[in-house]
Design an enzyme around this catalytic site. Structure first.
Site, PDB file in Angstrom:
ATOM      1  N   THR A 127       0.181  57.614  -6.165  1.00  0.00           N
ATOM      2  CA  THR A 127       0.745  58.492  -7.204  1.00  0.00           C
ATOM      3  C   THR A 127      -0.275  59.541  -7.666  1.00  0.00           C
ATOM      4  OG1 THR A 127       1.996  56.556  -7.936  1.00  0.00           O
ATOM      5  CG2 THR A 127       2.014  58.460  -9.398  1.00  0.00           C
ATOM      6  N   GLU A 132      19.243  55.892  -4.962  1.00  0.00           N
ATOM      7  CA  GLU A 132      18.747  57.273  -5.018  1.00  0.00           C
ATOM      8  C   GLU A 132      19.471  58.162  -4.008  1.00  0.00           C
ATOM      9  OE1 GLU A 132      14.467  57.053  -4.767  1.00  0.00           O
ATOM     10  OE2 GLU A 132      14.318  56.045  -6.710  1.00  0.00           O
ATOM     11  N   ARG A 176       6.343  55.707   1.946  1.00  0.00           N
ATOM     12  CA  ARG A 176       5.408  55.486   0.813  1.00  0.00           C
ATOM     13  C   ARG A 176       3.962  55.673   1.291  1.00  0.00           C
ATOM     14  NH1 ARG A 176       7.252  55.269  -4.346  1.00  0.00           N
ATOM     15  NH2 ARG A 176       5.470  53.979  -4.909  1.00  0.00           N
ATOM     16  N   ASN A 205       2.700  65.884  -8.383  1.00  0.00           N
ATOM     17  CA  ASN A 205       2.220  65.162  -7.188  1.00  0.00           C
ATOM     18  C   ASN A 205       3.094  65.363  -5.944  1.00  0.00           C
ATOM     19  OD1 ASN A 205       4.311  63.547  -7.956  1.00  0.00           O
ATOM     20  ND2 ASN A 205       3.129  61.673  -8.184  1.00  0.00           N
ATOM     21  N   TYR A 256      14.997  59.229 -13.598  1.00  0.00           N
ATOM     22  CA  TYR A 256      13.745  58.555 -13.978  1.00  0.00           C
ATOM     23  C   TYR A 256      13.932  57.591 -15.155  1.00  0.00           C
ATOM     24  CZ  TYR A 256      10.817  61.309 -10.804  1.00  0.00           C
ATOM     25  OH  TYR A 256      10.218  61.856  -9.691  1.00  0.00           O
ATOM     26  N   LYS A 272       8.904  68.095  -4.777  1.00  0.00           N
ATOM     27  CA  LYS A 272       8.951  68.422  -6.206  1.00  0.00           C
ATOM     28  C   LYS A 272       8.651  69.912  -6.464  1.00  0.00           C
ATOM     29  CE  LYS A 272       7.735  63.728  -7.704  1.00  0.00           C
ATOM     30  NZ  LYS A 272       6.905  62.911  -8.642  1.00  0.00           N
ATOM     31  N   PHE A 302       4.622  59.442 -20.405  1.00  0.00           N
ATOM     32  CA  PHE A 302       4.720  60.590 -19.508  1.00  0.00           C
ATOM     33  C   PHE A 302       6.169  60.978 -19.194  1.00  0.00           C
ATOM     34  CE2 PHE A 302       4.157  56.876 -16.659  1.00  0.00           C
ATOM     35  CZ  PHE A 302       5.265  57.001 -15.836  1.00  0.00           C
ATOM     36  N   ARG A 314       0.284  63.527  -0.554  1.00  0.00           N
ATOM     37  CA  ARG A 314      -0.255  63.797  -1.893  1.00  0.00           C
ATOM     38  C   ARG A 314      -1.705  64.261  -1.824  1.00  0.00           C
ATOM     39  NH1 ARG A 314       3.165  59.029  -4.952  1.00  0.00           N
ATOM     40  NH2 ARG A 314       4.792  60.400  -5.779  1.00  0.00           N
ATOM     41  N   HIS A 319       8.302  62.624  -3.853  1.00  0.00           N
ATOM     42  CA  HIS A 319       8.800  61.329  -4.328  1.00  0.00           C
ATOM     43  C   HIS A 319       9.335  60.572  -3.120  1.00  0.00           C
ATOM     44  CE1 HIS A 319      11.244  58.358  -6.507  1.00  0.00           C
ATOM     45  NE2 HIS A 319      12.157  58.599  -5.584  1.00  0.00           N
TER      46      HIS A 319
HETATM   47  P1  GDP Z   1       5.648  57.106  -7.540  1.00  0.00           P
HETATM   48  O1  GDP Z   1       6.614  56.068  -7.036  1.00  0.00           O
HETATM   49  O2  GDP Z   1       4.322  57.091  -6.832  1.00  0.00           O
HETATM   50  O3  GDP Z   1       6.248  58.498  -7.607  1.00  0.00           O
HETATM   51  O4  GDP Z   1       5.287  56.711  -9.040  1.00  0.00           O
HETATM   52  P2  GDP Z   1       6.157  56.132 -10.261  1.00  0.00           P
HETATM   53  O5  GDP Z   1       7.547  55.762  -9.810  1.00  0.00           O
HETATM   54  O6  GDP Z   1       5.320  55.097 -10.925  1.00  0.00           O
HETATM   55  O7  GDP Z   1       6.241  57.354 -11.257  1.00  0.00           O
HETATM   56  C1  GDP Z   1       7.195  58.380 -11.099  1.00  0.00           C
HETATM   57  C2  GDP Z   1       6.548  59.707 -11.373  1.00  0.00           C
HETATM   58  O8  GDP Z   1       6.161  59.767 -12.730  1.00  0.00           O
HETATM   59  C3  GDP Z   1       5.260  59.956 -10.580  1.00  0.00           C
HETATM   60  O9  GDP Z   1       5.478  60.424  -9.283  1.00  0.00           O
HETATM   61  C4  GDP Z   1       4.562  60.970 -11.447  1.00  0.00           C
HETATM   62  O10 GDP Z   1       5.094  62.273 -11.204  1.00  0.00           O
HETATM   63  C5  GDP Z   1       4.935  60.490 -12.837  1.00  0.00           C
HETATM   64  N1  GDP Z   1       3.914  59.578 -13.342  1.00  0.00           N
HETATM   65  C6  GDP Z   1       3.767  58.268 -13.073  1.00  0.00           C
HETATM   66  N2  GDP Z   1       2.710  57.729 -13.727  1.00  0.00           N
HETATM   67  C7  GDP Z   1       2.195  58.740 -14.445  1.00  0.00           C
HETATM   68  C8  GDP Z   1       1.091  58.826 -15.341  1.00  0.00           C
HETATM   69  O11 GDP Z   1       0.384  57.869 -15.622  1.00  0.00           O
HETATM   70  N3  GDP Z   1       0.860  60.056 -15.874  1.00  0.00           N
HETATM   71  C9  GDP Z   1       1.649  61.130 -15.596  1.00  0.00           C
HETATM   72  N4  GDP Z   1       1.350  62.287 -16.161  1.00  0.00           N
HETATM   73  N5  GDP Z   1       2.685  61.081 -14.761  1.00  0.00           N
HETATM   74  C10 GDP Z   1       2.966  59.911 -14.184  1.00  0.00           C
END
Ligand code: GDP
Length: 132
Positions: A92, A127, A86, A113, A50, A10, A58, A103, A116
């Site tokens: 996350t 994807e 993962r 973070n 997304y 990212k 968010f 991370r 992805h």
């Molecule tokens: P991942 O699979 O661990 O990347 O998590 P998700 O698919 O749930 O979320 C996608 C992305 O959205 C994450 O990598 C974060 O960059 C962002 N994100 C997810 N949950 C949150 C949250 O609660 N707060 C904020 N600020 N960003 C979030």
């Protein structure tokens, strides 16, 4: 059987010049890089990528962040690639990520973070097709 997953580095990680370290860690963990490219997502592309999060609070800040700079997309391959990547990424929120994970080492916070990774075989296929 070998499996493929889609990884992204990212904008926050690229801005800090962590891409070399992240790619090193990915290779050390036994993944083969089958394809890799640097690109800058448009707002439309980031929104589409997304889309599952479009109702979340968010979502807009996430889109803004993901279009704030270049990213690197990679196709990674190994046995159990999706779950293993993962695990290598960590949680996350980097505060909850285990020691040694990408991370934990390279992320700033839940939004910034660093990386992805696809979360299922179905999403990995979608994807990979999105980027390659
Ligand atoms: P991942 O699979 O661990 O990347 O998590 P998700 O698919 O749930 O979320 C996608 C992305 O959205 C994450 O990598 C974060 O960059 C962002 N994100 C997810 N949950 C949150 C949250 O609660 N707060 C904020 N600020 N960003 C979030």
């Amino acid at each position: 059987m070998k499996e493929q997953t889609l990884a992204l580095i990212k904008p926050c990680a690229i801005a800090k010049h962590y891409q070399g370290l992240i790619i090193h860690d990915i290779l050390e963990a036994g993944f083969e890089i089958k394809a890799m490219k640097m690109l800058h997502l448009t707002t439309e592309e980031a929104r589409a990528f997304y889309v599952v999060h479009k109702e979340k609070d968010f979502y807009e800040p996430l889109i803004k962040f993901m279009t704030s700079g270049s990213i690197i997309a990679l196709i990674l391959e190994k046995q159990n690639a999706i779950a293993d990547y993962r695990q290598l990424m960590g949680k996350t929120d980097p505060k909850s990520a285990l020691e040694g994970t990408l991370r934990k080492k390279y992320a700033v916070n839940t939004r910034h973070n660093a990386v992805h990774g696809s979360d299922s075989l179905e999403n990995a296929k979608k994807e990979i097709a999105f980027f390659f």
